[in-house]
Every structure is written in structure tokens, then in C-alpha cells.
Scaffold this motif. Structure first.
Motif, PDB file in Angstrom:
ATOM      1  N   GLY A  82      -8.517  -4.790   6.720  1.00 25.60           N
ATOM      2  CA  GLY A  82      -8.433  -6.515   6.004  1.00 25.60           C
ATOM      3  C   GLY A  82      -8.018  -6.180   4.839  1.00 25.60           C
ATOM      4  O   GLY A  82      -8.571  -5.254   3.959  1.00 25.60           O
ATOM      5  N   THR A  83      -7.701  -7.089   3.826  1.00 30.21           N
ATOM      6  CA  THR A  83      -7.358  -7.368   2.428  1.00 30.21           C
ATOM      7  C   THR A  83      -7.732  -8.744   1.918  1.00 30.21           C
ATOM      8  O   THR A  83      -7.316  -9.574   2.702  1.00 30.21           O
ATOM      9  N   THR A  84      -8.357  -8.726   0.962  1.00 27.20           N
ATOM     10  CA  THR A  84      -8.620 -10.063   0.338  1.00 27.20           C
ATOM     11  C   THR A  84      -7.649 -10.239  -1.039  1.00 27.20           C
ATOM     12  O   THR A  84      -7.605  -9.208  -1.717  1.00 27.20           O
ATOM     13  N   LEU A  85      -6.793 -11.168  -1.298  1.00 30.17           N
ATOM     14  CA  LEU A  85      -5.935 -11.375  -2.276  1.00 30.17           C
ATOM     15  C   LEU A  85      -6.363 -12.706  -3.048  1.00 30.17           C
ATOM     16  O   LEU A  85      -6.775 -13.657  -2.381  1.00 30.17           O
ATOM     17  N   THR A  86      -6.375 -12.568  -4.353  1.00 28.61           N
ATOM     18  CA  THR A  86      -6.659 -13.953  -5.219  1.00 28.61           C
ATOM     19  C   THR A  86      -5.215 -14.265  -5.540  1.00 28.61           C
ATOM     20  O   THR A  86      -4.573 -13.626  -6.359  1.00 28.61           O
ATOM     21  N   LEU A  87      -4.828 -15.510  -5.434  1.00 26.76           N
ATOM     22  CA  LEU A  87      -3.538 -16.059  -5.880  1.00 26.76           C
ATOM     23  C   LEU A  87      -3.707 -17.188  -6.792  1.00 26.76           C
ATOM     24  O   LEU A  87      -4.590 -18.009  -6.220  1.00 26.76           O
ATOM     25  N   THR A  88      -3.233 -17.280  -7.684  1.00 30.44           N
ATOM     26  CA  THR A  88      -2.924 -18.296  -8.880  1.00 30.44           C
ATOM     27  C   THR A  88      -2.025 -19.094  -8.571  1.00 30.44           C
ATOM     28  O   THR A  88      -0.635 -18.729  -8.552  1.00 30.44           O
ATOM     29  N   VAL A  89      -2.085 -20.555  -8.363  1.00 29.03           N
ATOM     30  CA  VAL A  89      -0.916 -21.314  -8.432  1.00 29.03           C
ATOM     31  C   VAL A  89      -0.670 -21.736  -9.905  1.00 29.03           C
ATOM     32  O   VAL A  89      -1.287 -22.278 -10.737  1.00 29.03           O
ATOM     33  N   PHE A  90       0.862 -21.849  -9.834  1.00 35.36           N
ATOM     34  CA  PHE A  90       1.484 -21.806 -11.233  1.00 35.36           C
ATOM     35  C   PHE A  90       1.836 -23.565 -11.314  1.00 35.36           C
ATOM     36  O   PHE A  90       2.115 -23.828 -10.288  1.00 35.36           O
TER      37      PHE A  90
ATOM     38  N   LYS B 298      -8.600 -29.852  -0.406  1.00 42.68           N
ATOM     39  CA  LYS B 298      -9.757 -30.901  -0.807  1.00 42.68           C
ATOM     40  C   LYS B 298     -10.508 -30.558  -2.133  1.00 42.68           C
ATOM     41  O   LYS B 298     -11.336 -31.126  -2.556  1.00 42.68           O
ATOM     42  N   ASP B 299      -9.954 -29.335  -2.669  1.00 46.76           N
ATOM     43  CA  ASP B 299     -10.813 -28.754  -3.960  1.00 46.76           C
ATOM     44  C   ASP B 299      -9.524 -28.155  -4.586  1.00 46.76           C
ATOM     45  O   ASP B 299      -8.498 -28.031  -4.221  1.00 46.76           O
ATOM     46  N   SER B 300      -9.957 -27.659  -5.945  1.00 46.62           N
ATOM     47  CA  SER B 300      -9.158 -26.736  -6.704  1.00 46.62           C
ATOM     48  C   SER B 300      -9.042 -25.397  -6.304  1.00 46.62           C
ATOM     49  O   SER B 300      -8.191 -24.717  -7.025  1.00 46.62           O
ATOM     50  N   THR B 301      -9.848 -25.075  -5.316  1.00 47.59           N
ATOM     51  CA  THR B 301      -9.642 -23.683  -4.702  1.00 47.59           C
ATOM     52  C   THR B 301      -9.669 -23.851  -3.349  1.00 47.59           C
ATOM     53  O   THR B 301     -10.023 -24.874  -2.763  1.00 47.59           O
TER      54      THR B 301
ATOM     55  N   GLY C 197      -6.453 -22.589  -8.741  1.00 42.59           N
ATOM     56  CA  GLY C 197      -5.580 -23.148  -9.594  1.00 42.59           C
ATOM     57  C   GLY C 197      -4.943 -24.517  -9.140  1.00 42.59           C
ATOM     58  O   GLY C 197      -3.911 -25.018  -9.748  1.00 42.59           O
ATOM     59  N   LEU C 198      -5.410 -25.084  -7.938  1.00 40.52           N
ATOM     60  CA  LEU C 198      -4.736 -26.457  -7.421  1.00 40.52           C
ATOM     61  C   LEU C 198      -5.192 -27.622  -8.340  1.00 40.52           C
ATOM     62  O   LEU C 198      -6.181 -27.728  -8.757  1.00 40.52           O
TER      63      LEU C 198
END
Length: 135
Positions: free
Chosen positions: A127-135, A60-63, A26-27
Motif C-alpha cells: 500500500g501507499t499513502t499520498l498527500t495531495l494538495t488542492v490548487f 464535509k471539511d477542508s481535508t 486544501g479544500l
């Protein structure tokens, strides 16, 4: 012999380290940097302590995928903001609403800064992977 013991201790310490992977989505601009902080307690999350890890990653990208190795398994919270103009601060309007993107673990905080309890997650030993959305 001392070197052998030191090497064994180093390997043992790394055996208990986990990797946190953040998939940031969400960048809105492909400029600047994302500033990330990993917090181990409420004091750090509330800006009264020091994060256990920080990263400053070019956009450099939206993700964006960021890997943070060598964390002890346990409970953490992540905060981040997209410093699109590279002035090293989260720009806000005259009443304090962010003008740049921001996010937290568990994708909480769309309507204000969440508590550590709301943003906390458990980093597993493998290990853990999180998906974060930028507001």
C-alpha cells in the motif's frame, strides 16, 4: 471441490491487491464532492482511456481521506477536482482556467495539466499513502 478452488483463486488474487490512501488537503469549501480518478497509463490520464478506479466523495471539511483498495501494485497517477457546486464538471473561466479546486499526484499541475510522467507514482504491494494538495 470447485468451490474450494474458486475460493483459493479469490484469496490468491486479493493477496496481490494493494490499497491506495489519499490524504487530500486544501479544500476551500465544505460543500459538494471531490471526484477522483486513478489512472494506470498516459492514455487514461489524457482522457483517452478509462481510469482503473474512480471515487465521488462528499466534502464535509477542508481535508479528506479516501481509501481505494484492491489495486494491483504498479505505476499510477491520480487526478481529482472539487466539484463544489455539484454540477459534475470542473468549472472554468472564459479562457479555461479552473474556478474550482483540482489536484494531481505528486502535487504537480499548479500551472496547467501535467503529463502522466510528472504525476506518476509507484503503488507498493503493501500500500501507499499520498498527500495531495488542492490548487
Amino acid at each position: 471441490m470447485k468451490r474450494l478452488i474458486a475460493a483459493a483463486l479469490l484469496l490468491a488474487a486479493n493477496a496481490h491487491a494493494a490499497t491506495l490512501t489519499l490524504d487530500i488537503q486544501g479544500l476551500t469549501k465544505k460543500t459538494g464532492h471531490v471526484l477522483i480518478a486513478v489512472h494506470a497509463d498516459a492514455a487514461s490520464f489524457g482522457d483517452k482511456g478509462k481510469p482503473v478506479a474512480v471515487r465521488n466523495v462528499e466534502v464535509k471539511d477542508s481535508t479528506l481521506t479516501v481509501t481505494i483498495p484492491d489495486l494491483a501494485p504498479g505505476v499510477y497517477a491520480v487526478s481529482l477536482f472539487h466539484d463544489a457546486n455539484d454540477n459534475h464538471k470542473l468549472d472554468t473561466n472564459f479562457i479555461g482556467i479552473p474556478k474550482e479546486g483540482y489536484g494531481f499526484s505528486n502535487n504537480v499541475g499548479a500551472r496547467g495539466r501535467p503529463s502522466f510522467a510528472d504525476a506518476r507514482f509507484t503503488l507498493a504491494a503493501d500500500g501507499t499513502t499520498l498527500t495531495l494538495t488542492v490548487f
